[in-house]
Design a protein around this motif. Sequence first.
Motif, short mmCIF file in Angstrom:
data_model
loop_
_atom_site.label_atom_id
_atom_site.label_comp_id
_atom_site.label_asym_id
_atom_site.label_seq_id
_atom_site.Cartn_x
_atom_site.Cartn_y
_atom_site.Cartn_z
N ASN A 1 1.20 -1.01 0.07
CA ASN A 1 0.23 -0.22 -0.19
C ASN A 1 1.20 1.64 0.24
OD1 ASN A 1 -2.62 -1.80 0.00
ND2 ASN A 1 -2.47 -1.44 2.08
N THR B 1 3.65 13.28 6.25
CA THR B 1 4.17 13.30 5.17
C THR B 1 4.74 15.14 4.56
OG1 THR B 1 1.89 15.32 5.25
CG2 THR B 1 1.30 12.80 4.37
N ALA C 1 0.29 11.18 -1.66
CA ALA C 1 -1.21 10.11 -1.83
C ALA C 1 -1.07 8.94 -1.51
CB ALA C 1 -1.25 10.52 -3.55
N LEU C 2 -0.51 8.00 -1.42
CA LEU C 2 -0.53 6.74 -0.84
C LEU C 2 -0.22 6.96 0.68
CD1 LEU C 2 2.54 5.56 -2.83
CD2 LEU C 2 0.07 4.94 -3.25
N MET D 1 -2.31 9.13 2.27
CA MET D 1 -3.07 9.38 3.11
C MET D 1 -4.47 8.60 2.53
SD MET D 1 -2.46 12.45 4.30
CE MET D 1 -4.37 12.41 4.92
N ASN D 2 -4.32 8.22 1.78
CA ASN D 2 -5.02 6.55 0.89
C ASN D 2 -4.49 5.76 1.91
OD1 ASN D 2 -6.39 7.84 -1.39
ND2 ASN D 2 -4.32 6.89 -2.59
N LEU D 3 -3.56 5.09 2.48
CA LEU D 3 -3.87 4.25 3.55
C LEU D 3 -5.17 4.65 4.53
CD1 LEU D 3 -2.54 1.53 4.69
CD2 LEU D 3 -1.29 3.39 5.88
N LYS E 1 -6.89 7.05 5.44
CA LYS E 1 -8.54 6.99 4.87
C LYS E 1 -9.35 6.13 4.88
CE LYS E 1 -8.23 11.62 2.63
NZ LYS E 1 -8.21 11.83 0.60
N ARG E 2 -8.28 4.99 4.65
CA ARG E 2 -9.39 4.18 3.93
C ARG E 2 -9.02 3.29 5.98
NH1 ARG E 2 -6.27 3.11 -0.29
NH2 ARG E 2 -4.33 1.01 1.21
N GLU F 1 -12.08 5.21 7.46
CA GLU F 1 -13.89 4.43 7.11
C GLU F 1 -14.19 3.52 7.75
OE1 GLU F 1 -12.47 6.68 2.75
OE2 GLU F 1 -12.72 4.21 2.59
N SER G 1 -9.99 17.86 2.79
CA SER G 1 -10.76 17.56 3.29
C SER G 1 -11.50 17.40 3.71
CB SER G 1 -9.83 17.05 4.66
OG SER G 1 -10.57 16.36 5.53
#
Lengths: 237, 295
Positions: free
Chosen positions: A136, A177, A186-187, A189-191, A193-194, A197, A215
């Motif tokens: 990831n 970051t 981006a990687l 923040m995506n992690l 965020k997931r 969630e 955000s």
Amino acid sequence: MTSDIASPIDTSLIDIVKVTKTYPPDIMALDDVSMSVGHGEMVFLTGVSGAGKTTLLKLLCFLERPTMGLIEMNKKDISKLSGHDLQKMRQHIGVAYQDFRLLPKQTVYQNIALAMEVRYETPKDIKQRVLELLANLGLADKIHTPTGKLSRGEQQRVSIARACANKPPLILADEPTGNLDPAATALVMNLLKRLNEDGTTIIIATHDQSIYQKSDHRLINLENGKLQEIIKVNFDL
Amino acid sequence: MSYISFIFGQLVRNSRHGWTSQVMTLFTVSLSVLIFSFFFLIYINMQKASSRLGNELRLIVYLEQEVPEAFRQEFKKKITDFDKVDKIVFISREEAFERLTKQLGRDSDVLEDLDPSFLPYSVEIFPSSNLKSLTRIKDFSDYLVSLPGAVKVQYGQDWIERFGYFISLLRIIVILSGALLILTSVFMVSYTIRLTLESRQEELEILRFLGATDRYIRGPVIVEGFLLGLFGACSGLLSLFFLFQWIKNHFSGPAFMNLFELSFLPLANSATIFLISLLLCSSGSLISIRKYLKV
């Protein structure tokens, strides 16, 4: 003035009540701060260097104790927890430190696995989770590299991977970051965020406007140790 | 992951960092156990020998004249007033002459023209035999010579005194080597554990941040001290056993065996030395943990 920022979510995970932190001789790092963070919330903590962001995170992961005031985690006063309870609670908080706190002679795999080993996870589960995190974060090819040989950006991602390894209910990330290029940001923040969630509460201390500008999450600004204002509240929960 | 497999994984990791100091400690603990148990083994064998010699020990009191039958009970009472004895035998001149003739064997013809009257009357005393009596035998002898009619007391003074001194010296050596065992086990293990902890200082600090419990951090360190004691004691006692076998095979001729019937440490003693070594080494690691490991 007492700044008090309540969580919009009814069930709070963290309650900070009138917390002050001073360092000798008389440096006021936090001044009468009150706020709460709800279960499953993602909060950005902003402010210039020296505003007290890192101090607040240190208080939340029990690396420091407040000079005055109360901090409750799941409605439990953390100052009243025994050493063993604190250790157990730390296992449920993933922390990505600003200075990474990695073991430079140990590999990427070993550094991340350490967080899971303290919880006696099985080697199979550890391997599976570490591989997943590295994929990831774009570090799969660095798995056997000692962290001392990585760039600062890579080290930062390892630190974040370690914080996320146990899928803890709370993640504290201090400038996650700060050393990353836009793609790596981006990687990361995506992690995060997931995970958010999936129900993880995340507090991110940052200068990096790019990660919170778009955000929808709560933004809390610190200035000279005081909570100033909620710059943006745009919840979509 | 089970706690035990974690402990052993951690031990392997620790030994990669500090195997040289671990090997040195193991060697020192083994050597200390060997030295202590070697002297203890000699001491135990000497005690056995002295006990056997004590069984054969007798004091001969030479008298000016024969003690009449009527006074013999009173004479016996005077002897037993000092110390417990197993047996008292009054020996007439004739009986003494007969014994001498037997002892001389083929050369007994030298006594042919002699009258038994040249030999003195005597009393043979068999004291209760133990080491304590051996060390007190000189006092007993002084007491006996002060009895009315007693001229001289014989019991192989020089030999017994030397033997007594030797046993006392051995006792001191056993105590000193025991102290050596305590010091080396505790300090060497404590030092090795300290080196282990120092080499892992950075890791331990991070482990604390990650929420490692006392059990997680201290467990492997305690087990490391315990294992150093376990292997140190085992190799020390095994070395002693092989040394003992070698000595027995190379130095124990028939004459020697008659005097000292060599035997290895009894199981209870070996087990005690083993357990004490474990305890000392574990204490060494606990001392280091308390001093250098703040969880």
